[in-house]
Design a protein around this motif. Structure first.
Motif, PDB file in Angstrom:
ATOM      1  N   LEU A 130     122.183  -9.081 115.952  1.00 38.32           N
ATOM      2  CA  LEU A 130     121.817  -7.804 115.338  1.00 38.32           C
ATOM      3  C   LEU A 130     122.571  -7.595 114.022  1.00 38.32           C
ATOM      4  O   LEU A 130     122.025  -7.017 113.077  1.00 38.32           O
ATOM      5  N   THR A 131     123.801  -8.068 113.962  1.00 38.28           N
ATOM      6  CA  THR A 131     124.558  -7.971 112.712  1.00 38.28           C
ATOM      7  C   THR A 131     123.897  -8.815 111.627  1.00 38.28           C
ATOM      8  O   THR A 131     123.761  -8.382 110.469  1.00 38.28           O
ATOM      9  N   TYR A 132     123.462 -10.024 111.991  1.00 38.10           N
ATOM     10  CA  TYR A 132     122.748 -10.883 111.036  1.00 38.10           C
ATOM     11  C   TYR A 132     121.496 -10.167 110.528  1.00 38.10           C
ATOM     12  O   TYR A 132     121.217 -10.144 109.322  1.00 38.10           O
ATOM     13  N   ALA A 133     120.732  -9.579 111.463  1.00 34.41           N
ATOM     14  CA  ALA A 133     119.492  -8.895 111.093  1.00 34.41           C
ATOM     15  C   ALA A 133     119.786  -7.723 110.156  1.00 34.41           C
ATOM     16  O   ALA A 133     119.091  -7.525 109.150  1.00 34.41           O
ATOM     17  N   PHE A 134     120.829  -6.949 110.467  1.00 31.07           N
ATOM     18  CA  PHE A 134     121.149  -5.779 109.655  1.00 31.07           C
ATOM     19  C   PHE A 134     121.633  -6.182 108.259  1.00 31.07           C
ATOM     20  O   PHE A 134     121.183  -5.623 107.247  1.00 31.07           O
ATOM     21  N   GLU A 135     122.524  -7.154 108.206  1.00 30.61           N
ATOM     22  CA  GLU A 135     123.115  -7.553 106.922  1.00 30.61           C
ATOM     23  C   GLU A 135     122.105  -8.236 106.002  1.00 30.61           C
ATOM     24  O   GLU A 135     122.233  -8.156 104.772  1.00 30.61           O
ATOM     25  N   ASN A 136     121.112  -8.910 106.575  1.00 24.67           N
ATOM     26  CA  ASN A 136     120.133  -9.636 105.759  1.00 24.67           C
ATOM     27  C   ASN A 136     118.860  -8.842 105.507  1.00 24.67           C
ATOM     28  O   ASN A 136     118.038  -9.255 104.684  1.00 24.67           O
ATOM     29  N   CYS A 137     118.688  -7.741 106.218  1.00 29.87           N
ATOM     30  CA  CYS A 137     117.519  -6.885 105.987  1.00 29.87           C
ATOM     31  C   CYS A 137     117.649  -6.263 104.590  1.00 29.87           C
ATOM     32  O   CYS A 137     118.737  -5.849 104.181  1.00 29.87           O
ATOM     33  N   HIS A 138     116.550  -6.205 103.857  1.00 30.45           N
ATOM     34  CA  HIS A 138     116.589  -5.710 102.482  1.00 30.45           C
ATOM     35  C   HIS A 138     117.141  -4.286 102.438  1.00 30.45           C
ATOM     36  O   HIS A 138     116.803  -3.442 103.272  1.00 30.45           O
ATOM     37  N   LYS A 139     118.004  -4.038 101.477  1.00 31.25           N
ATOM     38  CA  LYS A 139     118.683  -2.740 101.390  1.00 31.25           C
ATOM     39  C   LYS A 139     117.724  -1.569 101.222  1.00 31.25           C
ATOM     40  O   LYS A 139     118.053  -0.430 101.554  1.00 31.25           O
ATOM     41  N   LEU A 140     116.525  -1.837 100.705  1.00 28.35           N
ATOM     42  CA  LEU A 140     115.543  -0.765 100.535  1.00 28.35           C
ATOM     43  C   LEU A 140     114.719  -0.517 101.798  1.00 28.35           C
ATOM     44  O   LEU A 140     113.975   0.454 101.868  1.00 28.35           O
ATOM     45  N   SER A 141     114.843  -1.420 102.775  1.00 36.12           N
ATOM     46  CA  SER A 141     114.102  -1.268 104.039  1.00 36.12           C
ATOM     47  C   SER A 141     114.903  -0.372 104.982  1.00 36.12           C
ATOM     48  O   SER A 141     115.383  -0.809 106.035  1.00 36.12           O
ATOM     49  N   LYS A 142     115.064   0.876 104.587  1.00 30.98           N
ATOM     50  CA  LYS A 142     115.921   1.797 105.340  1.00 30.98           C
ATOM     51  C   LYS A 142     115.415   2.016 106.767  1.00 30.98           C
ATOM     52  O   LYS A 142     116.203   2.114 107.707  1.00 30.98           O
ATOM     53  N   LYS A 143     114.100   2.060 106.918  1.00 33.44           N
ATOM     54  CA  LYS A 143     113.518   2.270 108.254  1.00 33.44           C
ATOM     55  C   LYS A 143     113.882   1.120 109.184  1.00 33.44           C
ATOM     56  O   LYS A 143     114.266   1.338 110.349  1.00 33.44           O
ATOM     57  N   ASN A 144     113.768  -0.118 108.696  1.00 32.11           N
ATOM     58  CA  ASN A 144     114.088  -1.278 109.522  1.00 32.11           C
ATOM     59  C   ASN A 144     115.582  -1.365 109.804  1.00 32.11           C
ATOM     60  O   ASN A 144     115.998  -1.717 110.908  1.00 32.11           O
ATOM     61  N   LYS A 145     116.401  -1.042 108.805  1.00 29.64           N
ATOM     62  CA  LYS A 145     117.854  -1.080 109.009  1.00 29.64           C
ATOM     63  C   LYS A 145     118.266  -0.027 110.038  1.00 29.64           C
ATOM     64  O   LYS A 145     119.159  -0.262 110.862  1.00 29.64           O
ATOM     65  N   ARG A 146     117.607   1.129 110.022  1.00 31.50           N
ATOM     66  CA  ARG A 146     117.891   2.164 111.023  1.00 31.50           C
ATOM     67  C   ARG A 146     117.517   1.668 112.414  1.00 31.50           C
ATOM     68  O   ARG A 146     118.257   1.870 113.382  1.00 31.50           O
ATOM     69  N   LEU A 147     116.361   1.016 112.513  1.00 28.59           N
ATOM     70  CA  LEU A 147     115.895   0.495 113.796  1.00 28.59           C
ATOM     71  C   LEU A 147     116.892  -0.512 114.369  1.00 28.59           C
ATOM     72  O   LEU A 147     117.195  -0.494 115.568  1.00 28.59           O
ATOM     73  N   ILE A 148     117.417  -1.389 113.522  1.00 35.18           N
ATOM     74  CA  ILE A 148     118.403  -2.377 113.969  1.00 35.18           C
ATOM     75  C   ILE A 148     119.679  -1.674 114.427  1.00 35.18           C
ATOM     76  O   ILE A 148     120.251  -2.005 115.471  1.00 35.18           O
ATOM     77  N   LEU A 149     120.108  -0.675 113.662  1.00 34.21           N
ATOM     78  CA  LEU A 149     121.355   0.036 113.989  1.00 34.21           C
ATOM     79  C   LEU A 149     121.280   0.771 115.322  1.00 34.21           C
ATOM     80  O   LEU A 149     122.298   0.917 116.006  1.00 34.21           O
ATOM     81  N   ILE A 150     120.112   1.233 115.696  1.00 32.62           N
ATOM     82  CA  ILE A 150     119.958   1.948 116.966  1.00 32.62           C
ATOM     83  C   ILE A 150     120.417   1.068 118.133  1.00 32.62           C
ATOM     84  O   ILE A 150     120.952   1.567 119.135  1.00 32.62           O
ATOM     85  N   TYR A 151     120.261  -0.237 117.999  1.00 31.06           N
ATOM     86  CA  TYR A 151     120.716  -1.166 119.046  1.00 31.06           C
ATOM     87  C   TYR A 151     122.098  -1.732 118.740  1.00 31.06           C
ATOM     88  O   TYR A 151     122.886  -1.985 119.652  1.00 31.06           O
ATOM     89  N   LEU A 152     122.386  -1.930 117.457  1.00 33.05           N
ATOM     90  CA  LEU A 152     123.668  -2.523 117.076  1.00 33.05           C
ATOM     91  C   LEU A 152     124.835  -1.579 117.352  1.00 33.05           C
ATOM     92  O   LEU A 152     125.905  -2.025 117.785  1.00 33.05           O
TER      93      LEU A 152
END
Length: 398
Positions: free
Chosen positions: A232-254
């Motif tokens: 999940l850390t890999y997914a969050f750190e590599n997810c595009h910084k403008l993809s706020k919705k996806n980064k939020r989704l990852i953080l909900i589990y991380l």
């Protein structure tokens, strides 16, 4: 494109098929492309017209696609799914017959994505009907698995030619189905196939992010928190910084995974991604405030259940117990803590139904998990903790 005539459309498809332009063909048979809204392409029986322009086997693909557009225009998603399923099976055979080529992989990606999305729409249409929930998605997964097997069976070693480079895109589609129908055990062989692939590092970054996100979620449910944290850390750190919705989704589990490992998320990050529910939880856990913890779980129950993390978040209570018992230890300033004192602290913070035996059980779990160094003297009803570092920092736990 939205007003394209059928003849023009078929000529364009034929030209791209002959030139083996997989990317454009993928668009021309995508349900998400502009042409899909053209009334002239929404035809109930397009066979005769299609066969005038296209030769087998691709004529069959286009016939199913046009029928699918017709069904969608009439909001008949179940029949649209059936047509897309036939299209996917037909395409699978075509790809399998292309022994030395992989130019059609973009077509496969598009077709499989549409199949999954249509299956989800068809499932919603079937609510209240006799068919059991998830049955349509299960059938869609069988079609997707057919494509996956074709790709996995390609034994060519060149990255430019092999169909195995398409495996991860299909695995991600299958993950999305299996998580939706709650059949996570079916993910295991897929993960094994990807991890053993010689092309593991060659998959696109976007596909790898999606893959790590789902593998991380599965690891979380398997209580493998270190693996979950890593993925999940890999997914969050590599997810595009403008993809706020996806980064939020990852953080909900991380975030709950990090907390279970003893790391505390910053309030700034939680506010930035609009998941402040976790900050209230952080305060309760750090303070060992079980009363506040229970109140937060009740207040945000709907959010935690909707995200599928309620049971994971509930496990944070064990850390709250640890922090509360550490406070009792510091107040009493003794290495022999009466169980009654721990129970009194629990009752004071709203755990009124916890008796001495249950208090001992909570302590035993904390000792077993390495969150407390010591043992229980049942004869004297005391918890005897180590004189050196009796409450190890959570981040140092193995």
């Amino acid at each position: 494109m939205t007003h394209m005539s059928l003849a023009h459309y078929l000529q364009l498809v034929d030209r791209c098929w002959r030139s083996q332009d997989g990317v454009i063909i993928a668009n021309l048979i995508s349900l998400r492309h502009d042409h899909a809204t053209s009334k002239s392409l929404q035809i109930e029986k397009p066979e005769s017209m299609v066969e005038r322009f296209l030769t087998p086997p691709f004529d069959e693909i286009v016939i199913y696609h046009l029928k699918c557009l017709y069904c969608i225009s009439n909001k008949n998603y179940l029949e649209a799914y059936q047509q897309q399923s036939l299209l996917t099976q037909c395409l699978t055979k075509i790809i399998q017959s292309q022994k030395e080529e992989n130019w059609s992989l973009p077509v496969m990606y598009s077709v499989c994505l549409d199949l999954r999305l249509l299956a989800q729409s068809a499932e919603k249409d079937r609510i209240g009907v006799s068919e059991k929930p998830g049955e349509i998605l299960e059938k869609a997964a069988e079609c997707l698995m057919g494509c996956f097997r074709v790709c996995a069976a390609d034994n060519r070693s060149s990255e430019e030619d092999t169909k195995r480079i398409g495996m991860l895109a299909l695995v991600n589609q299958l993950f999305k189905v299996y998580f939706r129908i709650n059949k996570l055990h079916l993910c295991k062989p897929l993960i094994r196939a990807i991890e053993s692939s010689p092309f593991k590092e060659s998959f696109s970054l976007s596909q790898q992010i999606t893959y790590r996100y789902f593998v991380g979620r599965k690891a979380m449910f398997d209580s493998d928190y270190k693996m979950a944290d890593q993925c999940l850390t890999y997914a969050f750190e590599n997810c595009h910084k403008l993809s706020k919705k996806n980064k939020r989704l990852i953080l909900i589990y991380l975030v709950p995974v990090k907390m279970l490992l003893g790391y505390i998320p910053s309030k700034q990050v939680l506010e930035k991604y609009d998941i402040v529910q976790f900050w209230e939880l952080v305060r309760a856990v750090c303070q060992g405030n079980l009363k506040l913890f229970d109140e937060i779980m009740e207040t945000h129950e709907t959010f935690f259940i909707k995200c599928g993390i309620y049971l994971i978040v509930e496990k944070l209570k064990i850390i709250a117990y640890r922090n509360l018992f550490r406070k009792v230890y510091l107040i009493l300033n003794t290495h022999q803590i009466p169980v009654e004192a721990l129970q009194a602290a629990l009752v004071y913070l709203g755990q009124i139904d916890v008796d001495l035996d249950e208090t001992e059980c909570i302590v035993a779990n904390l000792i077993y998990e390495g969150k407390i160094k010591g043992y229980i003297s049942r004869q004297h009803r005391k918890v005897v903790v180590s004189k050196q570092n009796p409450f190890p920092p959570l981040t140092s736990l193995s």
